[in-house]
Design a protein around this motif. Structure first.
Motif, PDB file in Angstrom:
ATOM      1  N   CYS B  75      26.396  44.288  76.465  1.00 24.62           N
ATOM      2  CA  CYS B  75      26.151  42.800  77.088  1.00 24.62           C
ATOM      3  C   CYS B  75      25.111  42.207  76.147  1.00 24.62           C
ATOM      4  O   CYS B  75      24.794  40.962  76.327  1.00 24.62           O
ATOM      5  CB  CYS B  75      25.517  43.025  78.360  1.00 24.62           C
ATOM      6  N   ILE B  76      24.099  42.950  75.272  1.00 21.03           N
ATOM      7  CA  ILE B  76      23.086  42.277  74.615  1.00 21.03           C
ATOM      8  C   ILE B  76      23.426  42.521  72.937  1.00 21.03           C
ATOM      9  O   ILE B  76      22.240  42.441  72.254  1.00 21.03           O
ATOM     10  CB  ILE B  76      21.482  42.757  75.149  1.00 21.03           C
ATOM     11  N   GLN B  77      24.681  43.230  72.819  1.00 21.23           N
ATOM     12  CA  GLN B  77      24.597  43.385  71.265  1.00 21.23           C
ATOM     13  C   GLN B  77      25.338  41.858  70.873  1.00 21.23           C
ATOM     14  O   GLN B  77      26.714  41.587  71.167  1.00 21.23           O
ATOM     15  CB  GLN B  77      25.591  44.504  71.132  1.00 21.23           C
ATOM     16  N   PHE B  78      24.981  41.171  69.768  1.00 21.25           N
ATOM     17  CA  PHE B  78      25.735  40.459  69.106  1.00 21.25           C
ATOM     18  C   PHE B  78      26.617  40.974  68.237  1.00 21.25           C
ATOM     19  O   PHE B  78      26.484  41.740  67.696  1.00 21.25           O
ATOM     20  CB  PHE B  78      24.697  39.536  68.284  1.00 21.25           C
ATOM     21  N   LEU B  79      27.815  40.164  68.166  1.00 27.80           N
ATOM     22  CA  LEU B  79      29.185  40.779  67.475  1.00 27.80           C
ATOM     23  C   LEU B  79      28.867  40.964  66.061  1.00 27.80           C
ATOM     24  O   LEU B  79      29.163  42.192  65.425  1.00 27.80           O
ATOM     25  CB  LEU B  79      30.065  39.494  67.434  1.00 27.80           C
ATOM     26  N   PRO B  80      27.992  40.121  65.197  1.00 24.94           N
ATOM     27  CA  PRO B  80      27.683  40.716  63.540  1.00 24.94           C
ATOM     28  C   PRO B  80      27.048  42.048  63.688  1.00 24.94           C
ATOM     29  O   PRO B  80      27.128  42.554  62.618  1.00 24.94           O
ATOM     30  CB  PRO B  80      26.902  39.425  63.179  1.00 24.94           C
ATOM     31  N   ALA B  81      26.259  42.350  64.726  1.00 30.09           N
ATOM     32  CA  ALA B  81      25.597  43.872  64.662  1.00 30.09           C
ATOM     33  C   ALA B  81      26.391  44.961  64.753  1.00 30.09           C
ATOM     34  O   ALA B  81      26.150  45.984  64.124  1.00 30.09           O
ATOM     35  CB  ALA B  81      24.711  43.907  65.792  1.00 30.09           C
ATOM     36  N   LEU B  82      27.787  44.844  64.890  1.00 34.95           N
ATOM     37  CA  LEU B  82      28.849  45.638  64.733  1.00 34.95           C
ATOM     38  C   LEU B  82      29.378  45.997  63.577  1.00 34.95           C
ATOM     39  O   LEU B  82      30.008  46.986  63.320  1.00 34.95           O
ATOM     40  CB  LEU B  82      29.947  45.338  65.775  1.00 34.95           C
ATOM     41  N   ASP B  83      28.889  44.997  62.596  1.00 37.04           N
ATOM     42  CA  ASP B  83      29.946  45.106  61.486  1.00 37.04           C
ATOM     43  C   ASP B  83      29.529  46.226  60.603  1.00 37.04           C
ATOM     44  O   ASP B  83      28.124  46.930  60.570  1.00 37.04           O
ATOM     45  CB  ASP B  83      29.415  43.887  60.466  1.00 37.04           C
ATOM     46  N   GLY B  84      30.582  47.066  60.009  1.00 34.25           N
ATOM     47  CA  GLY B  84      30.379  48.154  59.397  1.00 34.25           C
ATOM     48  C   GLY B  84      30.281  49.405  60.141  1.00 34.25           C
ATOM     49  O   GLY B  84      30.175  50.551  59.714  1.00 34.25           O
TER      50      GLY B  84
END
Lengths: 772, 501
Positions: B75-84
């Motif tokens: 709920c508090i992870q922005f999508l770009p943080a998932l990159d890679g």
């Protein structure tokens, strides 16, 4: 877990929750998980920024102009009645000019996305004329601000009892409220259908009341609105009356736009804008003899009802009906104040006022024990109702206690958990431990089962047997995690002698079963189980008669057996599915409705006299705690629970209710603190600031058992309701904390501990007279 | 850096995200865009755990990397943080309802779900535990694993039992090789420069890239773990403007130990930072245990906790007590500050435009002195609560037991984490004794005039601050000077798996 009898069928077995596999795999659908029809709009409420006053100017132009916004409504846009109050009509769906609490809905928005709706509501420009809010009970009492008139009653010869008593004590306590913190927040999804009708998918404990309130809000009639609920992500009373407001808003927006509208509250809005358990404060005087037996009690109690009545009348009545807990009160003078404050309207919460009644009597008895230097358990035992109905058997509300197992249950638990030896060991420990202190307490629970409002004690069910022998059941109860659907499946499967998988439950829907009562007061299985059973028995009677026609044998309908998937009568045997098909071809009705109303009960809400309860559920808990006298922090070291669920329909689910209720009660009395800013804004409005227990708070030693005790009354399979009663087992935690605080104070010094016993409350109790 | 979609491993393949705003949360994306609704929203602030997912990353030496799996709050992870990275949700655990993962089967068998809404989140926290521990860990570790998951129905016992029972079922480990192969493939992509919905986020990979970006974009919002910044979006609806995400900068994730010094890069997660701090100084253990929750510690960074300058940031008092310095970098220039000098006022720090936090440093105590150190937090709840009072104390004594150095720091007592100058002065030069401690306790009233809020009153905070000094003395008194035991509640609540049966 011990259970006296090994069941032959499914009833009595510890089956998993019927949705367990769906829960753990993420496949169980809650309202927000359902596919959204094209065009679905998302709603958000605009909340007031003051606690009391009037709106001078409400400028929503920027809200309307925000991209994606499709509809904005205020009180003026409600086509029907602007009320979502369940009993009194004092609860506006949208506030008009008058603001009565911080966070009250003043408008609502529907937009293409939830983000757009939530961003839009932030753009409202509101000017207020601010008035001084009444925020606490003292201020309400001073202003004589009530949602309902004060109630006073007297039983027995109170003045004489006090005049002749060897001892008297006065005491006070403050008890905080509690946020439900259901994990799934309030949500309603309104779907317009043709010919001026509307279907609502909601997370609600009370579909029928919601149906009526939505119809009134729209200016419609009941048959235009249907409400459906398959499961809730928790309810605890918070979705009894207070789910309706969000349904009304979604419905009005849906009718206005002609689009499906989903309103899902953000957690912070949910905690700010929906009611909680009533906080209470008490002042009492007790008169008692040398062994701590109460001779008389004078009690004034006030509850914080918030700005409107909601369910505060029945909640406070249940408090009155539970100040006795398991104890006989010979002479009682009682005053009950129902304070109106400028805070959110408080509502039902597991126990429904009962915990607040039992809280005070446990404090009264604990004080007496400390004053006399007695073991508090001995004082509690001295005050129990008689086991056999006798001179000490009538409750203050005039009901005779005939099923009292508290003394035996308490004796069993005290022996099992080694209460006496541990009490001595704790005293020894405390003598040499200046910083940490331990405490122990064993308290009983006696909780009345049935709605105080007699007319709620009814239920309906609809059972369909299909021609392949599978069964679909509808009933008026709602599933909020308690396992109602599981128990109903067990009951129905056993009636027909079918495997669990052959019976399914349809979602609860006002268009299948009408005029349902709230799933509340622990009554779900008692009422709906009987109704479903009655429906099954109607069908079975027809099938039995049909077998008589089929068979050349003479069949006694009373002796037809439904078991193991077969129907047998003497030499006759046929698989259930084959019989169903044969009966269908013979034009036999294979579905039926069932109805149930609880017998024997009556209650006069004016005099507060009668037999409001069909029976009592009992339990007891022994808790051991430790406190840190430097910080006020505490831990529950051990808890032993013994609870009476009657002849359990599902011991695993019942144990789950006992454990979960206890931990929830422990949270109420320890870490869960509601805190308002001086301007009336609730600051404990999210899990970051409102602390329910976590796994680490589970006592390291936690022994939980059911007490073998078939219900003396003819309840469904002689079981007992179990949703609420175990909540109050947690009173033992609070009494143990009082014991630990007392151990740190000079001997004989009274303990004044307020609830919740946060570290700050405990430190204050340890340093009476100091600022902190 | 190049403009490209966000890419991560998901459902057995490399998944690309385009068009979603950089501040769209992973949870919104899963539920609203992908209609993967097993992951729930309970609070949208990282406090309830209904949204728990597991994120996989490569860790270790290049070429010999291992897959590290950790639970975080979607709920508090922005999508770009998932990159890679690799993403696992509850739907990955049991491709078919009939074929449950051991943690799920154990939850069913133990009656670990009632309403079921929190359950997928618990399953994911337990899955992370199951993957990270080959055999059943002790109860305290299970509790800690679950510290970020709230359940309102069960009272937790059946869930704790299920955590254990999962190990008794046939072992079913994740097949890691395809994940590792995919993550290696993702690592070869250029750094992410993501643009969508009129917003941009940068994910530099090197310190040099970060420093250059920061100089060029001094107004951009730095985001480390996002466990605080995420709420500015989900709860306040703030527009964060351009983002610089720190999570891809490997040089910030280094922990260096040597020469009596510990240096923790600003991008080191709280989980790893506390492990290093506790290894460096065992008295960190209790604070480390109580700090936030496991998913928040897995996402959040020590650098972020220190940089956001909250008055109640729990790590700072202990760091200040130990004389930590903060390493700041601007362009190619670095400077160090005593941590206490970093905080200027309420949520105001000494960071200059274009500057960022690079690391924190701690030094071992000077040899001739005996150092006593304690760190505590006091809160309404044992786990995952923000403290009413956080404290870090360090005193250095000479051979005669005279206080030669004293650093006493508190959180929750002022607008910033702050040293207790008067109390320190009261201790200095005096023998380490009850009388000295009493002077220190009294002096605290000169140091602080704390606020009253939802967590505690001013009076309580003052009392507890003084009482913690008292406990500091009781715990560190020379042999014979104090015989008070036990002193901590943890000593009375032994977590004994056997005792619970």
């Amino acid at each position: 877990m011990s259970h006296a009898e090994t069941p032959a069928g499914l009833v009595g077995r510890p089956l998993p929750h019927e949705s367990a596999r769906l829960h753990v795999s993420g496949r169980a659908s809650y309202i927000d998980d359902l596919p959204e029809p094209a065009g679905t709009l998302h709603a958000a409420p605009g909340l007031s920024g003051i606690a009391r006053g009037r709106i001078r100017r409400l400028d929503l132009s920027a809200v309307r102009a925000h991209p994606g916004v499709r509809c904005v409504i205020t009180a003026a846009d409600i086509p029907g009645e602007n009320n979502c109050g369940p009993i009194l009509h004092d609860d506006p769906i949208i506030a008009g000019d008058e603001i009565q609490f911080h966070g009250q809905v003043i408008f609502a928005v529907a937009a293409d996305t939830r983000d757009a709706a939530r961003q839009a509501v932030r753009l409202a420009k509101v000017e207020y004329d601010v008035a001084t809010p009444i925020l606490d009970m003292d201020a309400a009492i001073a202003a004589e601000s009530w949602v309902l008139p004060p109630f006073a009653m007297q039983r027995g010869e109170v003045d004489a009892a006090f005049a002749g008593a060897p001892h008297r004590l006065a005491g006070r306590a403050v008890l905080g409220g509690q946020e439900h913190f259901y994990l799934e927040g309030q949500i309603s999804f309104a779907q317009p259908r043709d010919d001026d009708s509307l279907h609502l998918l909601c997370s609600t404990q009370h579909p029928t009341e919601m149906q009526q309130l939505v119809a009134h809000a729209l200016g419609w009639r009941s048959h235009q609105v249907s409400v459906e609920c398959r499961r809730m992500g928790g309810g605890f009373g918070g979705k009894e009356s207070q789910s309706a407001q969000w349904a009304c808003l979604a419905a009005i927006l849906a009718v206005n736009t002609g689009k499906p509208v989903k309103m899902r509250l953000d957690r912070d809005d949910d905690m700010v804008a929906t009611g909680k358990r009533h906080g209470f404060q008490y002042a009492w005087e007790s008169a008692f003899d040398d062994r701590g037996r109460l001779l008389g009690l004078k009690l004034e109690m006030a509850s914080n009802c918030g700005f409107s009545a909601d369910l505060s009348g029945p909640v406070n009545d249940r408090t009155i009906c539970h100040i006795d807990n398991a104890y006989y009160l010979d002479a009682l003078a009682l005053k009950s104040l129902r304070c109106k404050t400028n805070t959110v309207s408080n509502t039902a919460f597991r126990g429904f006022g009962g915990p607040q009644g039992m809280f005070v009597i446990e404090n009264v008895l604990d004080d007496i024990a400390r004053h006399l230097g007695c073991d508090p358990l001995a004082v509690r035992r001295a005050n129990f109702y008689d086991v056999e109905p006798g001179a000490r058997s009538t409750t203050p509300y005039g009901m005779v206690v005939t099923d009292n197992v508290a003394p035996a249950l308490v004796a069993e638990l005290a022996a099992d958990c080694d209460y006496a030896a541990r009490r001595a060991a704790i005293a020894e420990f405390n003598a040499t431990s200046p910083v940490l202190k331990r405490g122990i307490a064993l308290t009983p629970v006696k909780f009345g089962i049935s709605f105080n409002a007699t007319h709620y004690n009814q239920a309906g069910a609809l059972v369909h047997v299909y021609t392949d022998g599978t069964v679909l059941v509808s009933h008026g109860g709602t599933e909020m995690g308690q396992g109602l659907y599981t128990k109903i499946r067990q009951i129905v499967a056993d009636e027909f002698g079918l495997p669990f998988a052959d019976v399914r439950l349809a979602s609860t829907d006002t268009s299948r079963v009408a005029n349902t009562s709230a799933t509340a007061a622990s009554s779900g299985t008692d009422l709906n189980g009987k109704a479903a059973q009655n429906a099954c028995r109607n069908i079975k009677a027809r099938l039995a008669a049909f077998i008589g026609e089929l068979s050349t044998l003479t069949v006694d309908p009373e002796k037809v057996e439904f078991s193991g998937g077969q129907v047998r009568a003497g030499a006759f045997a046929m698989p259930f599915g084959e019989l169903a098909m044969a009966a269908y071809r013979a034009r036999i009705q294979l579905w039926d409705a069932g109805f149930y109303k609880t017998p024997k009960i009556h209650f006069d809400p004016v005099s507060k006299l009668g037999r409001p309860f069909f029976y009592f559920a009992y339990g007891a808990a022994c808790c051991e705690v430790a406190i840190d006298t430097l910080t006020g922090e505490s831990r529950v070291l051990r808890a032993d629970l013994l609870h009476d669920a009657g002849r359990s329909i599902n011991p695993a689910l019942d144990i789950g209710q006992v454990e979960g209720g206890f931990i929830q009660g422990m949270g109420w009395l320890t870490s869960e603190e509601l805190w308002w800013r001086p301007d009336g804004k609730l600051m404990s409005h999210a899990p970051s600031t409102y602390k329910i227990p976590t796994a680490s708070d589970l006592p390291a030693i936690f022994n939980v058992r059911l007490y073998a005790n078939a219900n003396a009354e003819d309840s469904i399979h002689r079981s007992k309701a179990v949703g609420e009663p175990p909540f109050m087992l947690a009173l033992a935690v609070f009494q143990a904390l009082r014991d630990a605080v007392g151990a740190a104070l000079p001997a004989g010094r009274p303990v004044r501990l307020d609830a919740p016993a946060t570290p700050e409350a405990i430190l204050r109790a340890l340093n009476p007279g100091e600022a902190a | 850096m190049s403009e490209r979609p966000i890419q991560f491993y998901f459902r057995g393949e490399i998944h690309a995200v385009q068009g979603a705003a950089p501040t769209r949360t992973l949870l919104q994306y899963l539920r609203e865009d992908l209609h993967q609704t097993g992951t729930k929203e309970g609070c949208a602030e990282g406090d309830c755990g209904a949204c728990t997912v597991v994120v996989g990353e490569l860790a270790g030496e290049p070429g010999r990397e291992e897959l590290r799996l950790r639970a975080v709050n979607a709920c508090i992870q922005f999508l770009p943080a998932l990159d890679g990275k690799a993403l696992f949700t509850v739907e990955d655990l049991a491709p078919a309802a009939a074929d449950l993962h051991p943690v799920q089967q154990a939850l069913v068998d133990r009656h670990g779900s009632q309403c079921g809404f929190c359950t997928p989140g618990f399953a994911m926290s337990l899955f992370a535990l199951y993957e990270n521990r080959d055999s059943c860990p002790p109860r305290d570790e299970i509790d800690h694993t679950l510290s970020g998951n709230l359940c309102r129905c069960t009272g937790y016992r059946p869930i704790v039992d299920a955590a254990r029972d999962a190990y008794a079922l046939p072992r079913r480990p994740l097949d890691r090789q395809p994940v590792i192969a995919a993550l290696r493939q993702l690592a070869a992509l250029p750094p992410l420069d993501y643009v969508a919905d009129g917003r941009r986020s940068h994910s530099p990979r090197t310190l040099a890239e970060l420093a250059a970006l920061r100089l060029r974009l001094p107004e951009a919002r730095l985001v480390a773990g996002g466990t605080d910044v995420g709420l500015w979006v989900t709860k306040q609806g703030r527009d964060l403007g351009e983002l610089i995400l720190l999570g891809a900068v490997d040089e910030l994730k280094r922990i260096r130990v040597g020469d009596g010094q510990l240096e923790i890069g600003a991008g080191v997660t709280l989980t790893d930072a506390f492990a290093a701090l506790t290894a460096f100084e065992p008295q960190w253990a209790e604070l480390a245990r109580r700090f936030a929750s496991t998913p928040v510690k897995n996402a959040g960074t020590l650098g972020g906790n220190v940089a956001n300058g909250s008055p109640i940031g729990d790590s700072m008092p202990a760091l200040i007590a130990l004389g930590a310095t903060i390493v700041l970098q601007r362009g190619e220039t670095t400077r160090t500050l005593a941590l206490e000098d970093f905080y200027l006022d309420y949520q105001k720090t000494a960071l200059q435009p274009g500057e960022f936090v690079r690391a924190l440093r701690l030094d071992a105590p000077p040899a001739p002195l005996v150092r006593h150190f304690r760190a505590w937090k006091v809160a309404k709840r044992l786990d995952q609560d923000i403290s009413a009072v956080a404290a870090g104390f360090a005193v250095h004594l000479d051979a005669d037991q005279v206080v030669r150095r004293a650093r006493l720091a508190f959180g929750g007592m002022a607008a910033t984490p702050k040293r207790a100058a008067a109390a320190e002065a009261a201790l200095l030069g005096r023998p380490w004794s009850p009388a000295t401690i009493r002077l220190g306790m009294a002096a605290l009233r000169e140091d602080y005039a704390p606020f009253t809020d939802v967590r505690a009153s001013s009076a309580y905070r003052l009392s507890v601050a003084a009482n913690l000094l008292q406990r500091f003395w009781l715990e560190t008194a020379p042999a014979g000077a104090s015989t008070v035991t036990p002193l901590r509640l943890a000593e009375l609540a032994p977590i004994d798996p056997e005792a619970r049966q």
